[in-house]
Design a protein around this motif. Sequence first.
Motif, PDB file in Angstrom:
ATOM      1  N   PHE A 128      42.184 -29.231  -5.578  1.00 52.67           N
ATOM      2  CA  PHE A 128      40.914 -29.947  -5.721  1.00 52.67           C
ATOM      3  C   PHE A 128      39.763 -29.021  -6.085  1.00 52.67           C
ATOM      4  CE2 PHE A 128      43.699 -32.554  -3.210  1.00 52.67           C
ATOM      5  CZ  PHE A 128      43.467 -33.832  -3.704  1.00 52.67           C
ATOM      6  N   LEU A 137      39.698 -36.759 -11.881  1.00 49.64           N
ATOM      7  CA  LEU A 137      38.264 -36.677 -11.582  1.00 49.64           C
ATOM      8  C   LEU A 137      37.953 -35.681 -10.480  1.00 49.64           C
ATOM      9  CD1 LEU A 137      36.656 -40.218 -11.741  1.00 49.64           C
ATOM     10  CD2 LEU A 137      35.769 -38.113 -12.716  1.00 49.64           C
ATOM     11  N   TRP A 185      37.145 -43.046 -20.906  1.00 49.45           N
ATOM     12  CA  TRP A 185      38.454 -42.881 -20.248  1.00 49.45           C
ATOM     13  C   TRP A 185      39.532 -42.615 -21.278  1.00 49.45           C
ATOM     14  CZ3 TRP A 185      35.859 -42.183 -16.426  1.00 49.45           C
ATOM     15  CH2 TRP A 185      34.802 -42.996 -16.084  1.00 49.45           C
ATOM     16  N   VAL A 243      37.659 -46.879  -1.664  1.00 48.39           N
ATOM     17  CA  VAL A 243      37.616 -45.557  -2.269  1.00 48.39           C
ATOM     18  C   VAL A 243      38.278 -44.535  -1.343  1.00 48.39           C
ATOM     19  CG1 VAL A 243      35.966 -43.695  -2.750  1.00 48.39           C
ATOM     20  CG2 VAL A 243      35.646 -45.960  -3.762  1.00 48.39           C
ATOM     21  N   LEU A 278      31.596 -32.715  -6.466  1.00 52.54           N
ATOM     22  CA  LEU A 278      31.910 -33.539  -5.300  1.00 52.54           C
ATOM     23  C   LEU A 278      31.669 -32.814  -3.980  1.00 52.54           C
ATOM     24  CD1 LEU A 278      32.779 -36.178  -4.136  1.00 52.54           C
ATOM     25  CD2 LEU A 278      35.157 -35.579  -4.541  1.00 52.54           C
ATOM     26  N   THR A 320      31.884 -40.263  -3.294  1.00 51.66           N
ATOM     27  CA  THR A 320      32.924 -40.004  -4.300  1.00 51.66           C
ATOM     28  C   THR A 320      32.270 -39.645  -5.631  1.00 51.66           C
ATOM     29  OG1 THR A 320      34.973 -40.792  -5.279  1.00 51.66           O
ATOM     30  CG2 THR A 320      33.228 -42.431  -4.962  1.00 51.66           C
ATOM     31  N   LYS A 321      33.067 -39.609  -6.674  1.00 51.84           N
ATOM     32  CA  LYS A 321      32.641 -39.022  -7.936  1.00 51.84           C
ATOM     33  C   LYS A 321      32.998 -39.955  -9.088  1.00 51.84           C
ATOM     34  CE  LYS A 321      33.114 -34.545 -10.178  1.00 51.84           C
ATOM     35  NZ  LYS A 321      32.653 -35.191 -11.416  1.00 51.84           N
ATOM     36  N   ASP A 344      35.754 -29.748   7.091  1.00 53.02           N
ATOM     37  CA  ASP A 344      35.853 -31.201   6.995  1.00 53.02           C
ATOM     38  C   ASP A 344      35.238 -31.717   5.691  1.00 53.02           C
ATOM     39  OD1 ASP A 344      36.416 -33.817   8.282  1.00 53.02           O
ATOM     40  OD2 ASP A 344      34.238 -34.014   8.154  1.00 53.02           O
ATOM     41  N   ILE A 345      34.189 -31.072   5.255  1.00 51.08           N
ATOM     42  CA  ILE A 345      33.532 -31.479   4.003  1.00 51.08           C
ATOM     43  C   ILE A 345      34.461 -31.226   2.816  1.00 51.08           C
ATOM     44  CG2 ILE A 345      31.690 -30.731   2.405  1.00 51.08           C
ATOM     45  CD1 ILE A 345      29.910 -30.548   5.010  1.00 51.08           C
ATOM     46  N   ILE A 346      35.113 -30.071   2.823  1.00 46.91           N
ATOM     47  CA  ILE A 346      36.072 -29.790   1.741  1.00 46.91           C
ATOM     48  C   ILE A 346      37.190 -30.838   1.788  1.00 46.91           C
ATOM     49  CG2 ILE A 346      37.681 -28.105   0.760  1.00 46.91           C
ATOM     50  CD1 ILE A 346      34.664 -27.292   0.639  1.00 46.91           C
ATOM     51  N   LEU A 347      37.649 -31.112   3.005  1.00 50.64           N
ATOM     52  CA  LEU A 347      38.720 -32.098   3.162  1.00 50.64           C
ATOM     53  C   LEU A 347      38.289 -33.487   2.659  1.00 50.64           C
ATOM     54  CD1 LEU A 347      41.537 -31.628   4.350  1.00 50.64           C
ATOM     55  CD2 LEU A 347      40.755 -32.691   6.461  1.00 50.64           C
ATOM     56  N   ALA A 348      37.042 -33.812   2.879  1.00 49.05           N
ATOM     57  CA  ALA A 348      36.535 -35.124   2.453  1.00 49.05           C
ATOM     58  C   ALA A 348      36.576 -35.291   0.934  1.00 49.05           C
ATOM     59  CB  ALA A 348      35.109 -35.332   2.969  1.00 49.05           C
ATOM     60  N   THR A 349      36.582 -34.173   0.201  1.00 50.91           N
ATOM     61  CA  THR A 349      36.643 -34.277  -1.269  1.00 50.91           C
ATOM     62  C   THR A 349      38.057 -34.555  -1.764  1.00 50.91           C
ATOM     63  OG1 THR A 349      37.104 -31.924  -1.692  1.00 50.91           O
ATOM     64  CG2 THR A 349      34.791 -32.572  -1.503  1.00 50.91           C
ATOM     65  N   THR A 350      39.031 -34.483  -0.853  1.00 54.52           N
ATOM     66  CA  THR A 350      40.428 -34.589  -1.275  1.00 54.52           C
ATOM     67  C   THR A 350      41.032 -35.959  -0.986  1.00 54.52           C
ATOM     68  OG1 THR A 350      41.362 -33.848   0.828  1.00 54.52           O
ATOM     69  CG2 THR A 350      40.712 -32.127  -0.730  1.00 54.52           C
ATOM     70  N   LYS A 351      40.244 -36.863  -0.462  1.00 63.40           N
ATOM     71  CA  LYS A 351      40.806 -38.141  -0.003  1.00 63.40           C
ATOM     72  C   LYS A 351      40.193 -39.349  -0.685  1.00 63.40           C
ATOM     73  CE  LYS A 351      37.692 -39.274   3.755  1.00 63.40           C
ATOM     74  NZ  LYS A 351      37.512 -39.782   5.099  1.00 63.40           N
ATOM     75  N   VAL A 352      39.382 -39.136  -1.700  1.00 65.86           N
ATOM     76  CA  VAL A 352      38.699 -40.287  -2.308  1.00 65.86           C
ATOM     77  C   VAL A 352      39.155 -40.532  -3.740  1.00 65.86           C
ATOM     78  CG1 VAL A 352      36.616 -40.370  -0.921  1.00 65.86           C
ATOM     79  CG2 VAL A 352      36.725 -38.761  -2.843  1.00 65.86           C
ATOM     80  N   ASN A 353      39.348 -41.801  -4.052  1.00 68.84           N
ATOM     81  CA  ASN A 353      39.559 -42.186  -5.436  1.00 68.84           C
ATOM     82  C   ASN A 353      38.282 -41.937  -6.228  1.00 68.84           C
ATOM     83  OD1 ASN A 353      42.239 -43.236  -5.368  1.00 68.84           O
ATOM     84  ND2 ASN A 353      41.453 -45.035  -4.270  1.00 68.84           N
ATOM     85  N   GLY A 354      38.423 -41.348  -7.395  1.00 65.36           N
ATOM     86  CA  GLY A 354      37.288 -41.279  -8.304  1.00 65.36           C
ATOM     87  C   GLY A 354      36.992 -42.677  -8.830  1.00 65.36           C
ATOM     88  N   LEU A 355      35.791 -42.837  -9.373  1.00 61.12           N
ATOM     89  CA  LEU A 355      35.357 -44.155  -9.841  1.00 61.12           C
ATOM     90  C   LEU A 355      35.339 -44.189 -11.365  1.00 61.12           C
ATOM     91  CD1 LEU A 355      32.437 -44.721  -7.354  1.00 61.12           C
ATOM     92  CD2 LEU A 355      34.663 -45.847  -7.325  1.00 61.12           C
ATOM     93  N   TRP A 356      36.055 -45.135 -11.947  1.00 60.47           N
ATOM     94  CA  TRP A 356      36.109 -45.243 -13.424  1.00 60.47           C
ATOM     95  C   TRP A 356      34.980 -46.108 -13.938  1.00 60.47           C
ATOM     96  CZ3 TRP A 356      38.829 -41.447 -12.993  1.00 60.47           C
ATOM     97  CH2 TRP A 356      39.875 -41.373 -12.103  1.00 60.47           C
TER      98      TRP A 356
END
Lengths: 185, 185, 185, 185, 185, 185
Positions: free
Chosen positions: A72, A124, D184, E48, E76, E121-122, F172-184
């Motif tokens: 990531f 992303l 995309w 999300v 992010l 999120t991003k 935890d903040i770094i971890l939080a970036t690894t669990k979210v779907n990006g938004l299209w």
Amino acid sequence: MKTLFLEQDIKYDGTQLAPHWIYKNFKIQCDAIIAFKGECEVKLSEMVDIEDVLNNEPIYSKLMLHFISEQFNVGLVEGVLRQRLLICIIKEALEKRGITVQRNGDDLFVGRKKLTVSIATKSLTSILIHTGINIDAAGAPVVACGLSDLGINDIEAIAKEIMTCYSNEIDDIILATTKVNGLWK
Amino acid sequence: MKTLFLEQDIKYDGTQLAPHWIYKNFKIQCDAIIAFKGECEVKLSEMVDIEDVLNNEPIYSKLMLHFISEQFNVGLVEGVLRQRLLICIIKEALEKRGITVQRNGDDLFVGRKKLTVSIATKSLTSILIHTGINIDAAGAPVVACGLSDLGINDIEAIAKEIMTCYSNEIDDIILATTKVNGLWK
Amino acid sequence: MKTLFLEQDIKYDGTQLAPHWIYKNFKIQCDAIIAFKGECEVKLSEMVDIEDVLNNEPIYSKLMLHFISEQFNVGLVEGVLRQRLLICIIKEALEKRGITVQRNGDDLFVGRKKLTVSIATKSLTSILIHTGINIDAAGAPVVACGLSDLGINDIEAIAKEIMTCYSNEIDDIILATTKVNGLWK
Amino acid sequence: MKTLFLEQDIKYDGTQLAPHWIYKNFKIQCDAIIAFKGECEVKLSEMVDIEDVLNNEPIYSKLMLHFISEQFNVGLVEGVLRQRLLICIIKEALEKRGITVQRNGDDLFVGRKKLTVSIATKSLTSILIHTGINIDAAGAPVVACGLSDLGINDIEAIAKEIMTCYSNEIDDIILATTKVNGLWK
Amino acid sequence: MKTLFLEQDIKYDGTQLAPHWIYKNFKIQCDAIIAFKGECEVKLSEMVDIEDVLNNEPIYSKLMLHFISEQFNVGLVEGVLRQRLLICIIKEALEKRGITVQRNGDDLFVGRKKLTVSIATKSLTSILIHTGINIDAAGAPVVACGLSDLGINDIEAIAKEIMTCYSNEIDDIILATTKVNGLWK
Amino acid sequence: MKTLFLEQDIKYDGTQLAPHWIYKNFKIQCDAIIAFKGECEVKLSEMVDIEDVLNNEPIYSKLMLHFISEQFNVGLVEGVLRQRLLICIIKEALEKRGITVQRNGDDLFVGRKKLTVSIATKSLTSILIHTGINIDAAGAPVVACGLSDLGINDIEAIAKEIMTCYSNEIDDIILATTKVNGLWK
């Protein structure tokens, strides 16, 4: 980076190279590399490598050792560099077992026979890497060989060794950035 | 990336690892890697590697093949990855000459003898890499060997081969970022 | 950056502004700018510019000289700056032909008549730019003029000149980052 | 971005191109562009442009209109792009006054006479730009002309116009990144 | 950053957390934070947060005060830091009203009762944040409380105060990067 | 991130806020936060905060609890956000002990009395943060209070608690970036 060797085989068809595939399936929520065995058949419609699509080169191998890594907060140039490092580490694991291997970018060859396929791309929030090493290259569309041909049968052992070396070296690279004086003049 | 092999020897004392040293001295104004032969003596006061300073480990070798690379607009993590790739390419150039080499991070060994030193660091506008390969390791503070011990005497030829491979692979890595579909899901 | 002028006309409807469109269609696999002539009709559903969508302003012109550029590993702020530079270079090419042109952001005008449309956006691995210069502005939804009105008929020549200048200046900008001392105090 | 025209003249000798020089001297604490008149004499020892140093080309002009801009949290490639945009805006301000100007990278010429000098570089926290427009080019080491030769005597007015346009366009560029759909496929 | 409190209620179902949703619906074209009241029901298919999906934890609350923020050209990791700051500012607004609140990452609790939900999120061009504060926590799937339980009834006032503090502090953080000497040694 | 509480007192005079100061003195080679007690006297010549220099505001406090954190490969905007998070965590540690604290940016107050000083800045390879909490505010140039005045005497315990919370939350903040779907869309 966490590592995991999967006991069960999975057929790799390209859909495994997806953001959070590792997290969603194996609950590993961070930078990770996982390995598993399985047939490899990637159709053109699932291909990430546009060059292969343009050249009409689908991928097939009867049995491969697959690595999937998701990392990531990394850009794609750095992602390709991290892919190349994985290829070098696979080469070194084979050398420890007495195999002479040639690397050409992200491909490994034994003599003129192709041993691996690999791709690195971006989502992303992450970069993703797939590398497959032929175990049994039957059905491959190019002249190829597999780990079985090379007398390597303990697939789990070599997979775990590669993942450990890779994980350690990525950590070591980050650490190497923390010990150098910057240069003023 | 431009490449240059210098005919004249230069004693490497650490001051050559400086932003624009290549440009100021050899008029190469872009990403570049250059090579030259020369004694290597880096005193603690000139050391970029704080770990070596803390361990009181100055560097010495009677004669080395030196590589200096400066690459602009690159962060330090990516810089260290680019250094590791250079080390892998040096290893491969030796393998083509029949030498078995072990890599440990940014160090190369032949058996238990250390063959190389290397560091990567950052200036305000670039990353800089130094890698030295012992030719004659006399005076080295650790158990070491040199290219002479390995029967490699055409230093210019191997230096040029390494620089060409490295330059080509960096280009290839950038190219690899331009041919992949990003991953949405 | 590679450049290409396409002999055949292509109707621009917005679908050409897509990642790897240049690579997939013309086999140019790197940063590139290409040019072609063609009608321009971008419906609201294909529009990248949300401002135009909100204002209900579709784009139409009977015949345009189109430029599409894709540049990899660049952020969007830098992408818009690279777009603005392209607009300045188009203006300069017109000035060399004796035309007085006013620039307002990414728009060019001759007197009060609008000569161009342009947009810059981002994909997962690149930034993409479209700029269209009216040749025959018939049907345009605003007061507009075209290259024909200005007596410029050698479209291929001006297109190639613009692409060469743009490609050279992007190279020159990268080069400019490699020749300056950073500032400490 | 804030703008300021200084009433008092300042001799520009290169030491003004320093991080926080604007903040420390004029209490403007943010992205800013300021302008002032003054002699210009930059000795080789103060030069940021290594190319000029290598070519032994110090800078001199009896009277110049100087712009200094500091912009924070920006990389150097983007910094050079922002410099080029400033040059284009200066050219446009001259065109509004009926002067025909040619741009070559970051240089402006009237006929074959050089009108400007410019450099962009980086500090630890910002990029910095200096652009000087000759008012009276007496003593310049190259064939040069000045704003006086061009009949432009209201230096304050043109300086303020240039700074306002530049500040507005940088804002507009940031805004342009906020209104586009990403791509995309 | 612009702020807006919407008079009309909107049911939050996750589709509001979308790039340019603020711009498309409220014509605010820049970094922004908006607030509105409404029921909250996010189904797993719209979630999300993959962790919540894996744990089968849909979100429900009868009435919430919602904040949506979109901030452009931000990575992010920085986006999550900006989310945490918003949570801290919400906590501080409650403290000013005499409420004791505990923060755990991006969650706020009063005693053991959960007061908020939040995610960052991003998109391709921005980071997006949703934070919802229960007003009436009826139907929440966990032990929860709401602003009504805490005696806070002037929802619009607290919403505006939070948005103003947040907007000011983001500005202040950018400003803080422009006033510090970098460190050489 | 590693944490360390130093048993011995150190007078903080600003020279401790230096790249690799933690590594060189305490052999911790990675992102780290350390704490120690000591007098605080920062003269204008050692000040990183130009605003304080311009306002002629040196810093003094008879005894402080100091935190120094160095975090590598992070930009300055993110560095200031990480500083603000540290301030919020200090505030929360005091709240757990029954103290009501007001935060204003990177300053903490008890009533109108200033409790802390803090700065965040950048080196070539890292960001650095200093935060000092008055223990005994005697000699402070502003109205101030200290932990002693607040009845907090177990300095080591609160220091360790703050460092542990901070280190955990950055992870935890770094971890939080690894669990979210990006938004299209």
